[in-house]
Scaffold this active site. Structure first.
Site, PDB file in Angstrom:
ATOM      1  CG  ASP A  52     -17.309  19.832 -44.888  1.00 34.36           C
ATOM      2  OD1 ASP A  52     -16.479  19.432 -44.051  1.00 34.36           O
ATOM      3  OD2 ASP A  52     -17.696  21.016 -44.933  1.00 34.36           O
ATOM      4  CB  SER A  53     -19.353  19.466 -40.882  1.00 37.86           C
ATOM      5  OG  SER A  53     -18.529  20.571 -41.180  1.00 37.86           O
TER       6      SER A  53
ATOM      7  CE1 TYR B 125     -20.567  16.559 -38.824  1.00 35.18           C
ATOM      8  CE2 TYR B 125     -18.741  15.611 -40.072  1.00 35.18           C
ATOM      9  CZ  TYR B 125     -20.097  15.726 -39.853  1.00 35.18           C
ATOM     10  OH  TYR B 125     -20.974  15.023 -40.625  1.00 35.18           O
TER      11      TYR B 125
ATOM     12  CB  CYS C 264     -14.856  17.011 -43.377  1.00 36.95           C
ATOM     13  SG  CYS C 264     -14.883  17.526 -41.655  1.00 36.95           S
ATOM     14  CG  ASN C 265      -8.818  18.910 -43.120  1.00 37.42           C
ATOM     15  OD1 ASN C 265      -7.746  18.520 -43.534  1.00 37.42           O
ATOM     16  ND2 ASN C 265      -9.540  19.809 -43.774  1.00 37.42           N
TER      17      ASN C 265
ATOM     18  CD  GLU D 157     -20.870  26.830 -42.280  1.00 44.70           C
ATOM     19  OE1 GLU D 157     -22.072  27.112 -42.344  1.00 44.70           O
ATOM     20  OE2 GLU D 157     -20.380  25.802 -42.788  1.00 44.70           O
TER      21      GLU D 157
ATOM     22  CB  CYS E 108     -10.473  23.489 -41.352  1.00 47.97           C
ATOM     23  SG  CYS E 108     -12.267  23.646 -41.284  1.00 47.97           S
ATOM     24  CB  THR E 109     -12.719  21.495 -46.359  1.00 50.28           C
ATOM     25  OG1 THR E 109     -13.758  21.096 -45.448  1.00 50.28           O
ATOM     26  CG2 THR E 109     -11.816  20.321 -46.656  1.00 50.28           C
ATOM     27  CG  HIS E 110     -15.778  25.386 -43.089  1.00 48.60           C
ATOM     28  ND1 HIS E 110     -15.967  24.028 -43.019  1.00 48.60           N
ATOM     29  CD2 HIS E 110     -17.015  25.944 -43.030  1.00 48.60           C
ATOM     30  CE1 HIS E 110     -17.261  23.778 -42.889  1.00 48.60           C
ATOM     31  NE2 HIS E 110     -17.913  24.917 -42.901  1.00 48.60           N
TER      32      HIS E 110
HETATM   33  N1  DGL Z   1     -14.766  21.498 -42.718  1.00 45.47           N
HETATM   34  C1  DGL Z   1     -14.426  20.727 -41.571  1.00 45.47           C
HETATM   35  C2  DGL Z   1     -12.955  20.315 -41.607  1.00 45.47           C
HETATM   36  O1  DGL Z   1     -12.357  20.287 -42.674  1.00 45.47           O
HETATM   37  C3  DGL Z   1     -14.671  21.285 -40.209  1.00 45.47           C
HETATM   38  C4  DGL Z   1     -15.733  22.239 -39.927  1.00 45.47           C
HETATM   39  C5  DGL Z   1     -16.458  21.830 -38.688  1.00 45.47           C
HETATM   40  O2  DGL Z   1     -15.983  22.096 -37.556  1.00 45.47           O
HETATM   41  O3  DGL Z   1     -17.511  21.215 -38.869  1.00 45.47           O
HETATM   42  O4  DGL Z   1     -12.391  19.990 -40.587  1.00 45.47           O
END
Ligand code: DGL
Length: 294
Positions: A20-21, A52, A83-84, A162, A211-213
């Site tokens: 992931d990012s 990302y 990461c999506n 974050e 988004c995995t966050h």
């Molecule tokens: N965790 C990432 C996702 O699932 C995105 C976070 C980012 O913008 O880097 O899209």
């Protein structure tokens, strides 16, 4: 105490590669570790290039190619793009490039949403890049073409997640209750309302955290969107897919396998990644190293 990993793991204990990012993909890694307790995992958090979401899809596709190459060198047997944004930008290209199974998080989340919705009105919150790619609306409609999908880019949620990891002590979810003074600040709720009110007005009954966050701030999202809307996170569904793929290929680790979890970050602060990462992964991070991806 953190060991620096220098050796490439041996072939017989082939791990699952997850990336992931940043920290978000650890929500997926932990579900994989829960569902498949004998599997080893190599996790890469590309913190140096996080986020990302605001980047061009072509650039993120390049990151996906680069990270998959690195994971293949570490002899992983399967790659999970946790990461999506990276899934939307680079899954298909990666599947064509590399000779091992690669899976993402968009399809599992879309399937779960299609199976959950009753009124066939589904909301999606994701990064700008994921929304622009239409990955979710396309994927959800492959499961049920009659579903109406309402997508909203919620880039500030990545920052909140974050930031929240940095502000909280202990497992992050414990701090995302609306009663918590530590984590949910009034301005976070305002931001959440800005993103989610329009979706509420659309009458959705299901909301994909695309988004995995975002599962890290599930309580904030759930508190604002309301109890009548079911929240979908693709982490559990992705773990099920990983199990199915490995089972089909006869590549599940035997019960006798002692799993190891090796973490890598492109970011500069190992101590911080380990400390915050443990809160998300919910297990000690004892093997952590820096990696440069120029
Ligand atoms: N965790 C990432 C996702 O699932 C995105 C976070 C980012 O913008 O880097 O899209």
């Amino acid at each position: 105490m953190i060991d620096v990993v220098t050796s490439v793991p041996s072939e017989e204990a082939a791990p699952i590669g997850v990336f992931d990012s940043g920290f978000g993909g650890l929500t997926v890694a932990r579900e994989i570790a829960k569902a498949l307790p004998h599997e080893s995992i190599v996790y890469l958090g590309d913190s140096a290039r996080c986020p990302y979401g605001p980047r061009d899809l072509g650039e993120v596709d390049g990151f996906v190619q680069q990270i998959c190459t690195w994971l293949v060198q570490r002899k992983v047997k399967l790659i999970v793009i946790a990461c999506n944004t990276a899934t939307a930008a680079g899954l298909a290209h990666a599947q064509r490039t590399f000779d091992l199974p690669i899976t993402g998080v968009v399809e599992p989340g879309s399937r779960a949403a299609a199976q959950t919705t009753h009124n066939r009105r589904v909301g999606v919150i994701a990064t700008q890049a994921t929304v622009d790619s239409c990955a979710y609306s396309n994927a959800i409609r492959t499961f049920d073409a009659g579903i109406t999908v309402f997508s909203v880019a919620a880039p500030r949620f990545v920052k909140i997640a974050e930031q929240g990891i940095r502000m909280a002590e202990g497992p992050i979810e414990d701090y995302t209750s609306l009663a918590s003074k530590v984590y949910i600040r009034p301005e976070f709720e305002e931001i959440a309302r800005e993103y989610l009110e329009p979706l509420r007005r659309c009458g959705i009954d299901t909301l994909v955290m695309g988004c995995t966050h975002f599962p890290l701030i599930k309580a904030l999202i759930g508190g604002v969107i309301g109890r009548d809307v079911t929240l979908i996170s693709s982490a559990k569904e992705t773990a099920k897919d990983v199990r199915d793929i490995l089972q089909r290929r006869g590549e599940l680790a035997p019960d006798s396998n002692q799993p190891r979890y090796d973490f890598f970050t492109t970011g500069g602060n190992l101590e911080e990644f380990g400390r915050f990462g443990e809160r998300v992964f919910r297990a000690p991070i004892t093997s952590l190293a820096h990696v440069d991806l120029p």
